[in-house]
Design a protein around this motif. Structure first.
Motif, PDB file in Angstrom:
ATOM      1  N   PRO A   1       0.801  -1.232   0.000  1.00  0.00           N
ATOM      2  CA  PRO A   1       0.000   0.000   0.000  1.00  0.00           C
ATOM      3  C   PRO A   1       0.829   1.276   0.000  1.00  0.00           C
ATOM      4  CG  PRO A   1      -0.976  -1.603   1.469  1.00  0.00           C
ATOM      5  CD  PRO A   1       0.325  -2.203   1.007  1.00  0.00           C
TER       6      PRO A   1
ATOM      7  N   GLN B   1      -6.991   1.126   3.336  1.00  0.00           N
ATOM      8  CA  GLN B   1      -5.684   1.781   3.388  1.00  0.00           C
ATOM      9  C   GLN B   1      -5.491   2.701   2.192  1.00  0.00           C
ATOM     10  OE1 GLN B   1      -3.540  -2.033   3.810  1.00  0.00           O
ATOM     11  NE2 GLN B   1      -2.565  -1.176   5.641  1.00  0.00           N
ATOM     12  N   HIS B   2      -5.840   2.223   1.011  1.00  0.00           N
ATOM     13  CA  HIS B   2      -5.694   3.048  -0.194  1.00  0.00           C
ATOM     14  C   HIS B   2      -6.628   4.255  -0.143  1.00  0.00           C
ATOM     15  CE1 HIS B   2      -4.386  -0.870  -2.436  1.00  0.00           C
ATOM     16  NE2 HIS B   2      -3.376  -0.327  -1.787  1.00  0.00           N
TER      17      HIS B   2
ATOM     18  N   ARG C   1      -6.723  -3.493   2.411  1.00  0.00           N
ATOM     19  CA  ARG C   1      -6.022  -2.541   1.547  1.00  0.00           C
ATOM     20  C   ARG C   1      -6.978  -1.545   0.900  1.00  0.00           C
ATOM     21  NH1 ARG C   1      -0.987  -5.819  -1.318  1.00  0.00           N
ATOM     22  NH2 ARG C   1       0.085  -6.272   0.645  1.00  0.00           N
TER      23      ARG C   1
END
Length: 293
Positions: A145, A174-175, A171
């Protein structure tokens, strides 16, 4: 830039391994009529690894010609050689693609710095937008990430989306936390698409959509509309098919499935890919019946 159900198109070959143009054009027409929102020619499911560069971008050109601007075309164009990847980007542009799907370098196993430098080099003269494709199970290279955020933040107008086939759902959050809600996140795993969308994804570059384009499109539309009950019902209807299409080496099962839902669809694969075994074929048949296909 992209959303909804986006098939990673199979490439129809005859039994001798020759490309079947008529079958490909028919497949594209069917996909558009059934609600697919973009097309990905010459990706992993399209057996790009067995295509010459001339074949690959002739197929992209044909896809663009048949789509006629009705939906975007995202051409598979990755390579583990940065110079070849740059040449592929130019070829994709010349073929008329709207964007390119690019894996990080496979086999070489670069560090996270090497992954960043690869895409940094491509960014210097890239002629069209890039969808990053993270599929560590195939490439043995994982765009972490922090690295993905670094790439997109450095070139935000170029790297417009990610196809995330890492299977790590956290993710998505997170992104999104780093890049905002407007960064386009597409699932690369049909079986995780429901959860992926719930966490902020906007679609799927899909294997199952080859076989079930209308159901896949309806599923994505239900997700986008916030109709959780309908999305879950469609997910449950398709879930056995998601699994069955990977019950043997892909794209063997999906090509078998195509012959079941599209009688007369060519049965060819190029070595080293082979026709799925009996157990896999039975799983596909059962899944098609479950989905009422």
């Amino acid at each position: 830039m992209f959303s909804g159900s986006i098939p990673a198109l199979v490439t129809p070959f005859d039994r001798d391994g020759g490309f079947d143009e008529r079958a490909y054009r028919d497949l594209i027409e069917w996909q558009i009529a059934e609600g697919s929102t973009a097309l990905v020619p010459c990706g992993t499911t399209g057996e790009a690894a067995t295509l010459t560069q001339d074949e690959q971008f002739a197929i992209v050109r044909l896809c663009v010609d048949q789509a006629r601007g009705r939906v975007p075309v995202i051409a598979g164009a990755g390579s583990n050689d940065t110079r070849v990847a740059a040449a592929n980007l130019r070829a994709a542009k010349e073929a008329g693609a709207d964007a390119a799907l690019m894996v990080p370098p496979y086999y070489n196993r670069p560090s996270q710095e090497g992954i960043f430098r690869h895409f940094e080099a491509l960014a210097q003269h890239a002629p069209l937008p890039i969808v990053l494709y993270n599929v560590p199970a195939r490439t043995v290279t994982d765009i972490q990430p922090e690295t993905l955020v670094r790439i997109v933040a450095a070139f935000p107008r170029l790297f417009v989306a990610v196809k995330d086939a890492s299977g790590i759902l956290q993710r998505v959050s997170q992104h999104r936390a780093a890049l905002g809600n407007d960064f386009c996140q597409l699932s690369g795993n049909d079986d995780l698409a429901l959860a992926f969308n719930a966490m902020g994804g906007v679609g799927c570059i899909s294997v199952t959509a080859n076989v079930a384009p209308r159901l896949s499109a309806d599923f994505q539309q239900a997700c986008a509309a916030g109709d959780a009950a309908k999305a879950l019902a469609l997910h449950d209807r398709l879930f056995p098919l998601h699994a069955a299409l990977f019950s043997d080496a892909s794209p063997g099962p999906v090509k078998y499935a195509m012959t079941r839902v599209r009688p007369g669809f060519p049965e060819g694969l190029r070595l080293p890919m082979t026709w799925p075994g009996e157990t896999s074929r039975a799983a596909v048949d059962a899944a098609l019946a479950h989905a009422a296909l």
